[in-house]
Design a protein around this motif. Structure first.
Motif, PDB file in Angstrom:
ATOM      1  N   LYS A 141       0.862  -1.169   0.000  1.00 28.05           N
ATOM      2  CA  LYS A 141       0.000   0.000   0.000  1.00 28.05           C
ATOM      3  C   LYS A 141       0.904   1.227   0.000  1.00 28.05           C
ATOM      4  O   LYS A 141       1.542   1.548   1.008  1.00 28.05           O
ATOM      5  N   THR A 142       0.978   1.902  -1.125  1.00 32.27           N
ATOM      6  CA  THR A 142       1.948   2.987  -1.257  1.00 32.27           C
ATOM      7  C   THR A 142       1.361   4.321  -0.811  1.00 32.27           C
ATOM      8  O   THR A 142       0.146   4.504  -0.772  1.00 32.27           O
ATOM      9  N   GLY A 143       2.254   5.229  -0.481  1.00 25.18           N
ATOM     10  CA  GLY A 143       1.900   6.564  -0.026  1.00 25.18           C
ATOM     11  C   GLY A 143       3.025   7.112   0.822  1.00 25.18           C
ATOM     12  O   GLY A 143       4.006   6.413   1.111  1.00 25.18           O
ATOM     13  N   PRO A 144       2.932   8.360   1.230  1.00 25.15           N
ATOM     14  CA  PRO A 144       3.991   8.934   2.073  1.00 25.15           C
ATOM     15  C   PRO A 144       4.208   8.082   3.321  1.00 25.15           C
ATOM     16  O   PRO A 144       3.243   7.679   3.978  1.00 25.15           O
TER      17      PRO A 144
ATOM     18  N   ARG B 226       4.373   7.615   6.693  1.00 26.99           N
ATOM     19  CA  ARG B 226       4.059   8.395   7.892  1.00 26.99           C
ATOM     20  C   ARG B 226       4.008   7.567   9.169  1.00 26.99           C
ATOM     21  O   ARG B 226       4.191   8.100  10.255  1.00 26.99           O
TER      22      ARG B 226
ATOM     23  N   ASP C  91       5.687   1.960   7.014  1.00 31.98           N
ATOM     24  CA  ASP C  91       4.917   2.099   5.783  1.00 31.98           C
ATOM     25  C   ASP C  91       5.810   1.795   4.593  1.00 31.98           C
ATOM     26  O   ASP C  91       7.019   2.049   4.606  1.00 31.98           O
TER      27      ASP C  91
ATOM     28  N   GLY D  58       5.945   3.246   1.685  1.00 37.47           N
ATOM     29  CA  GLY D  58       6.493   4.439   1.044  1.00 37.47           C
ATOM     30  C   GLY D  58       5.814   4.739  -0.282  1.00 37.47           C
ATOM     31  O   GLY D  58       4.914   4.025  -0.727  1.00 37.47           O
ATOM     32  N   THR D  59       6.244   5.801  -0.909  1.00 40.63           N
ATOM     33  CA  THR D  59       5.663   6.204  -2.183  1.00 40.63           C
ATOM     34  C   THR D  59       6.086   5.241  -3.288  1.00 40.63           C
ATOM     35  O   THR D  59       7.095   4.541  -3.177  1.00 40.63           O
ATOM     36  N   THR D  60       5.301   5.235  -4.355  1.00 34.11           N
ATOM     37  CA  THR D  60       5.530   4.279  -5.436  1.00 34.11           C
ATOM     38  C   THR D  60       6.962   4.335  -5.960  1.00 34.11           C
ATOM     39  O   THR D  60       7.584   3.300  -6.228  1.00 34.11           O
ATOM     40  N   ASP D  61       7.498   5.545  -6.090  1.00 34.55           N
ATOM     41  CA  ASP D  61       8.834   5.677  -6.670  1.00 34.55           C
ATOM     42  C   ASP D  61       9.943   5.317  -5.696  1.00 34.55           C
ATOM     43  O   ASP D  61      11.111   5.223  -6.092  1.00 34.55           O
ATOM     44  N   ARG D  62       9.613   5.091  -4.409  1.00 31.16           N
ATOM     45  CA  ARG D  62      10.638   4.800  -3.410  1.00 31.16           C
ATOM     46  C   ARG D  62      10.515   3.411  -2.806  1.00 31.16           C
ATOM     47  O   ARG D  62      11.383   2.984  -2.052  1.00 31.16           O
ATOM     48  N   VAL D  63       9.445   2.685  -3.106  1.00 28.22           N
ATOM     49  CA  VAL D  63       9.244   1.359  -2.492  1.00 28.22           C
ATOM     50  C   VAL D  63      10.425   0.442  -2.768  1.00 28.22           C
ATOM     51  O   VAL D  63      10.960  -0.207  -1.856  1.00 28.22           O
TER      52      VAL D  63
END
Length: 317
Positions: free
Chosen positions: A18-21, A23, A167, A169-174
């Motif tokens: 589950k991607t996203g900032p 937090r 978490d 992380g964002t899609t570009d950092r997973v």
């Protein structure tokens, strides 16, 4: 029903990453538990249940309301009576630390009042492993691991560790975060290794927990080969891992013969006599114990409390 491999891999990717900032963060901490006056005495589960009171999980005390701890943590108990505190996700490291420390003190005080104490090592240095929880899941795990060797019982019932939950992380950092966790794992093991003794003897390992963990069932406990710790390979790892057991209601059944989840989808020899469901896939996800794992957020994936859906590195000290 799960009808093909590509659909299963897509599902694993959706529910596990589950991607996203990034937090939220959380932690799960385990301890072996000992009688204060004699740490080598076998643990009395009734004494443990009384000490935990209404915070005890229902696996230990079936009529328990299983109340949260004062700062929101949840107590569970591992097969050998190890106590685990799972924190709620927090957005601040300082709040996580303060709340966790307070809940640890609270649990330690309750145990002390019953003549019990938390252990200090990743493996029980005093006693041989002994399972005190008699649930269908733990019985099935023990049967499966016994077919491989003796280490499964030691890992399940005689060791304890901690796990950091993050978490994705964002899609570009997973992918970068996932790779970094794999690379940091050996460093963290070296930093926190503290279990040279197990069941009254020196093992020759700085972390006897790592030895028992990795030798329990290499197909589901080993890290990936060097260079293969990619986020995109997680779904393939899930499907190519043997099915540990098949859940039918509250019962756990051994598969007719060794078969991977992908083999179950394809109806390979040894597969159960019904096609798998996505609930089966969720539960299969809960039977992998790699050093870094992505956890499903589907409600049926696990009975554990809510946590970030993450790649998370346990520290197997």
């Amino acid at each position: 029903m799960v009808t093909d491999r590509s659909g299963a891999e897509g599902y694993v990717g959706r529910v596990c990453f589950k991607t996203g900032p990034p937090r939220r963060l959380g932690i799960e901490l385990e301890w072996t538990v000992h009688h204060t006056e004699d740490p080598s005495r076998p643990l009395d589960p009734a004494a443990l249940a009384a000490a935990l009171g209404d915070h005890a999980p229902r696996t230990l005390r079936p009529d328990s309301p299983h109340l949260a701890l004062p700062r929101g943590g949840t107590v569970t108990v591992e097969p050998g009576g190890q106590v685990e505190i799972s924190t709620p996700p927090e957005s601040s490291l300082s709040r996580l630390h303060a709340g966790t420390a307070s809940d640890i003190d609270y649990v330690a005080d309750r145990l002390a009042g019953a003549g019990l104490r938390l252990g200090d090592h990743g493996c029980d240095p005093h006693r041989p492993a002994r399972r005190v929880l008699h649930t269908p899941r733990y019985a099935a795990m023990e049967r499966a691991f016994d077919r491989i060797g003796p280490h499964g019982r030691s890992w399940m019932s005689g060791s304890a560790g901690l796990q950091v939950c993050l978490d994705a992380g964002t899609t570009d950092r997973v992918a970068a975060r996932w790779t970094a966790l794999h690379r940091l794992g050996p460093v963290l093991v070296a930093l926190f290794a503290n279990s040279p003794r197990q069941a009254g003897r020196d093992t020759g390992w700085a972390s006897s927990r790592v030895r028992t963990w990795f030798d329990t069932d290499p197909s589901r406990t080993h890290p990936p080969p060097p260079g293969d710790g990619e986020a995109g390979s997680w779904a393939g790892r899930i499907l190519d891992t043997p099915v540990l057991f098949v859940r039918e209601g509250e019962d756990m059944h051994d598969p007719p013969a060794p078969v991977t989840f992908a083999g179950w989808i394809a109806g390979a020899p040894g597969a159960p006599d019904r096609p798998p469901t996505y609930d089966d896939l969720d539960y299969h996800l809960s039977t992998l114990f790699t050093p870094v794992r992505a956890r499903a957020t589907s409600k049926s994936a696990t009975s554990m409390p809510s946590r970030p859906a993450t790649g998370s590195p346990p520290l197997p000290y």
